[in-house]
Design an enzyme around this catalytic site. Structure first.
Site, PDB file in Angstrom:
ATOM      1  N   LYS A  30      -2.628 -16.711   8.328  1.00 17.92           N
ATOM      2  CA  LYS A  30      -1.774 -15.889   9.195  1.00 17.92           C
ATOM      3  C   LYS A  30      -0.991 -16.680  10.247  1.00 17.92           C
ATOM      4  CE  LYS A  30      -3.232 -11.310   8.162  1.00 17.92           C
ATOM      5  NZ  LYS A  30      -4.498 -10.728   7.755  1.00 17.92           N
TER       6      LYS A  30
ATOM      7  N   TYR B 199     -12.677  -6.943   6.203  1.00 21.44           N
ATOM      8  CA  TYR B 199     -11.483  -7.062   5.358  1.00 21.44           C
ATOM      9  C   TYR B 199     -11.250  -8.546   5.085  1.00 21.44           C
ATOM     10  CZ  TYR B 199      -6.821  -7.196   3.509  1.00 21.44           C
ATOM     11  OH  TYR B 199      -5.758  -7.446   2.683  1.00 21.44           O
TER      12      TYR B 199
ATOM     13  N   TYR C 118       0.815  -1.223   0.000  1.00 20.94           N
ATOM     14  CA  TYR C 118       0.000   0.000   0.000  1.00 20.94           C
ATOM     15  C   TYR C 118       0.847   1.271   0.000  1.00 20.94           C
ATOM     16  CZ  TYR C 118      -3.167  -3.614   1.644  1.00 20.94           C
ATOM     17  OH  TYR C 118      -3.873  -4.766   1.781  1.00 20.94           O
TER      18      TYR C 118
ATOM     19  N   ASP D  35     -14.405 -15.911   8.228  1.00 21.71           N
ATOM     20  CA  ASP D  35     -13.007 -15.624   7.891  1.00 21.71           C
ATOM     21  C   ASP D  35     -12.250 -15.470   9.217  1.00 21.71           C
ATOM     22  OD1 ASP D  35     -10.572 -14.517   7.311  1.00 21.71           O
ATOM     23  OD2 ASP D  35     -11.326 -13.078   5.836  1.00 21.71           O
TER      24      ASP D  35
HETATM   25  C1  LIG Z   1      -4.965 -10.758   6.403  1.00 19.46           C
HETATM   26  C2  LIG Z   1      -6.328 -11.164   6.167  1.00 19.46           C
HETATM   27  C3  LIG Z   1      -6.717 -11.745   4.934  1.00 19.46           C
HETATM   28  C4  LIG Z   1      -5.768 -11.887   3.774  1.00 19.46           C
HETATM   29  O1  LIG Z   1      -4.713 -12.773   4.044  1.00 19.46           O
HETATM   30  P1  LIG Z   1      -3.365 -12.693   3.162  1.00 19.46           P
HETATM   31  O2  LIG Z   1      -2.553 -13.839   3.655  1.00 19.46           O
HETATM   32  O3  LIG Z   1      -2.776 -11.366   3.433  1.00 19.46           O
HETATM   33  O4  LIG Z   1      -3.773 -12.852   1.733  1.00 19.46           O
HETATM   34  C5  LIG Z   1      -8.017 -12.146   4.800  1.00 19.46           C
HETATM   35  N1  LIG Z   1      -8.902 -12.003   5.810  1.00 19.46           N
HETATM   36  C6  LIG Z   1      -8.573 -11.476   7.000  1.00 19.46           C
HETATM   37  C7  LIG Z   1      -9.582 -11.390   8.098  1.00 19.46           C
HETATM   38  C8  LIG Z   1      -7.277 -11.029   7.216  1.00 19.46           C
HETATM   39  O5  LIG Z   1      -6.945 -10.472   8.382  1.00 19.46           O
END
Ligand SMILES: *Cc1c(COP(=O)(O)O)cnc(C)c1O
Length: 693
Positions: A539, A409, A281, A510
């Site tokens: 993550k 997000y 970014y 997510d």
């Molecule tokens: C970081 C994140 C993503 C994306 O993961 P990347 O490994 O960066 O592609 C998707 N959803 C949430 C909730 C996140 O925090």
């Protein structure tokens, strides 16, 4: 408050001498080097951080030998020798120290060594005298310093070039190879190798062995670009020391060269970075400043030049066990030795199978099938494709849209972007390109307040109007992360799950940010006791070592997709990468063994206490803490570069964005370090650094 940084001069002028074992001639080699360096005009000093087996360190032990080696040379600006800790028992440091009721630590020894360096060189700094320290370890590189740390840990913490010493003879090659590999595995620079010859022999077989050892070792060292010096067996009188200093010269010259060409400074690297790289970014025209990270350990990052920072970010939620965890690195090395990667089409492997089994044991009950993906965003794409294929497979072709709360997000790829917050996200930029999804109000009811059923009204309204075209509802359970660090009431999820069921829409959680304990539950879904149809995690999955994510679904979803012989249409090249799976498996085991729950609760307490003072300060909209996440929300967007520079100056790594200054430290962060992170945030806000420039 400020951390004592490793002075750049120390990193450029200190060397660590270790051996392939005990009694290999290390002290003689160090003394010979000391003499050679002093003969070259350098103010060199040999230091024994830990000496065992002596009553009086000044007169016995290695310090006495060092002094003897240079006794006939003119005095230099530094004393020839120093001993920092000495113990009477002739044994390994951990045992000798324990015998005297003491305990050594890497952190303590590093502090003592740096303090010694500063005390010795400070008086010289004005005179521009070139000086060098030879730090001689006790025994070989794996010698324990305490129950958990060994000499290699100390060497890695000091991060100075390494000199190894071996005695020539049978078995020397084996010990040398193992030691060289151990030093390389820690990312340390090999500055040179000293081979100490035994007394001359007439035995031809023995002479053959000695000569062959030397030749083989020289080949290995050529590959590493490190010089070899061979020390003859001599009487240790004045003539003997001269012969040794002469023989050790190839290594001494390499040290002098390293002294004259200090490592490339951070500024030069940043200039090169700015020419060729892109950071997350940012604009290439007016990029935000970057810092050069060089090493990491536990909850600390070390910048080039030696400055050490307390990490408050876990590298974006990932490094929950801190950095360089020996168990994770061991899993990585072991798998690298077996098979780093293989295609997942038509082949499988134990790391993937065991990881999937382990994950399913940990995840909310009812999830049954694991699709490995290579990043969080990809796992979200996979989840969305799963939902679409499920609806097709079950005869609901009209269900092609996704409903999601504002403020979410889900990643930066196309499908994921389309369900990110439509205002803060990237919808404006890619408006005509992105699929048009459905948005509802973000869950308004705070985590820490009684549940307000009205917070579900908009979900109910949207599903009543659009339920027939919705393939799935996707959201981050309990914590909206990058979209605003918002913590909402878990009962919202329970109500939403019911509404989804009634509307025939799937529910996707997510958990890429929230998974693996961060919110105080292993998965945030547990707060609501809801099992979604599909769940994404990533993550922290590998403990922050490698990129890996997974999309997990129920048997019902898998069955719907695969009805009538249909296949699920996704398959990344690096799907199920064995290295990543092996590290993830080690990370999950560690999580279970290390009592993550207690640690996260302790983290929560410390964050709550530490950030509370911000609440009353101007320009602060809210302070909230949940599990290992602490947030100070400001009224206006913060000047990132200014805050970042202040934090680095304070010795902490915190990267704010938008209207958020937040902390999510590794679970292993000591309480004192959490306090320092919080104190830095409070101080920044107290000074008004968060206010618009
Ligand atoms: C970081 C994140 C993503 C994306 O993961 P990347 O490994 O960066 O592609 C998707 N959803 C949430 C909730 C996140 O925090």
């Amino acid at each position: 408050m400020r951390i004592n940084a490793t002075p750049a001069a120390f990193a450029d002028a200190a060397f660590f001498v270790s051996g392939t074992g005990t009694d290999v001639g290390k002290s003689v080699a160090t003394a010979a080097l000391l003499r050679a360096l002093r003969q070259a005009g350098l103010a060199a000093q040999a230091v024994k951080p830990v000496q065992t087996g002596v009553e009086d360190a000044a007169r016995q032990g290695d310090a006495a030998l060092y002094a003897q080696a240079v006794a006939d040379l003119p005095a230099a600006a530094l004393a020839p020798a120093a001993t920092l800790h000495s113990f009477r028992l002739p044994a390994s440091p951990h045992l000798a120290a324990a015998r005297e009721g003491r305990c050594l630590s890497v952190a303590g020894l590093r502090r003592d060594i740096l303090a010694h360096w500063q005390a010795e060189t400070a008086p010289l700094s004005g005179e521009g005298a070139a000086c060098a320290l030879l730090l001689e370890g006790a025994g070989g590189v794996c010698v324990p310093l305490n129950e958990r740390e060994d000499t290699l840990d100390l060497m890695a913490a000091l991060a100075v070039p390494v000199l190894l010493v071996a005695r020539n003879g049978l078995g020397a090659l084996n010990a040398a190879r193992l030691t060289l590999d151990a030093v390389r595995d820690r990312g340390l620079v090999m500055a040179g190798f000293v081979l100490v010859q035994p007394p001359e022999t007439d035995n031809e077989g023995e002479r053959l062995v000695l000569a062959d050892n030397e030749r083989t070792l020289r080949n290995w060292l050529d590959d590493l670009g490190a010089p070899l010096a061979v020390l003859p067996w001599v009487e240790l009188d004045a003539g003997g020391w001269d012969r040794l200093a002469q023989a050790v010269r190839p290594v001494a010259q390499a040290l002098l060269a390293l002294l004259r060409t200090p490592a490339v400074g951070p500024d030069a690297l940043i200039r090169r970075d700015t020419k060729v790289l892109w950071h997350p970014y940012t604009s290439t025209v007016a990029p935000l400043p970057v810092f050069v990270a060089e090493r990491s350990r536990r909850n600390r990052l070390v910048l080039r030049g030696g400055k050490e920072l307390i990490d408050g970010m876990s590298s974006w939620w990932a490094a929950i066990h801190g950095y360089n965890h020996p168990r994770l690195l061991a899993a990585l090395r072991a798998q690298a030795g077996r098979m780093p990667h293989v295609m997942f089409g038509g082949l499988t492997h134990a790391p993937a199978v065991e990881l999937a089994e382990r994950l399913l044991e940990m995840l909310p009950r009812g999830l049954a099938r694991v699709f490995p993906a290579d990043s969080g965003s990809v796992s979200v794409e996979v989840a969305m494709k799963m939902a679409l294929q499920y609806q097709q497979g079950t005869g609901q072709r009209q269900r092609t849209r996704f409903l999601t709360p504002r403020g979410g997000y889900h990643g930066d790829t196309t499908g994921a972007m389309s369900v990110c917050d439509p205002v803060n996200g990237m919808h404006g930029l890619f408006a005509r390109f992105l699929p048009q999804q459905l948005f509802m109000e973000r869950p308004a009811c705070r985590f820490d307040q009684p549940f307000d059923p009205a917070s579900l009204d908009d979900a109910r309204r949207m599903l009543a109007a659009h339920g027939h075209e919705v393939a799935a509802v996707i959201l981050e359970p309990v914590v909206q992360g990058a979209g605003g660090m918002w913590f909402y009431h878990p009962d919202y999820l329970r109500g939403l799950a019911r509404l989804c069921r009634e509307a025939g829409a799937l529910l996707i959680f997510d958990e890429i940010a929230t998974g693996f304990g961060r919110t105080g539950r292993l998965f945030a879904a547990e707060w609501a006791d809801v099992t979604p149809d599909i769940l994404c995690c990533g993550k922290a999955l590998t403990g922050g070592v490698l990129t890996l994510a997974a999309t997990v679904c129920t048997d019902e979803v898998a069955g719907g997709i695969c009805r009538d012989g249909q296949a699920f249409m996704h398959g990344p090249t690096f799907m199920g990468n064995p290295l990543a799976c092996a590290v993830a498996l080690a990370s999950l085991r560690l999580l279970e063994e290390e009592n993550w729950r207690e640690r996260v609760i302790a983290l929560e307490d410390a964050l709550r206490r530490g950030l509370a003072p911000c609440r009353a300060l101007p320009g602060v909209a809210d302070v909230r803490v949940l599990g290992g996440i602490g947030v100070v929300e400001t009224v206006d967007p913060v000047p990132v570069a200014r805050l970042q520079a202040f934090f680095v100056d304070q010795g902490v790594w915190i990267r704010p964005f938008a209207r958020l200054i937040y902390l999510m430290p590794p679970y292993v962060t000591p309480e004192a370090d959490v306090e320092r992170l919080c104190a830095a945030v409070c101080e920044a806000v107290r000074q008004g650094l968060h206010l618009p420039a």
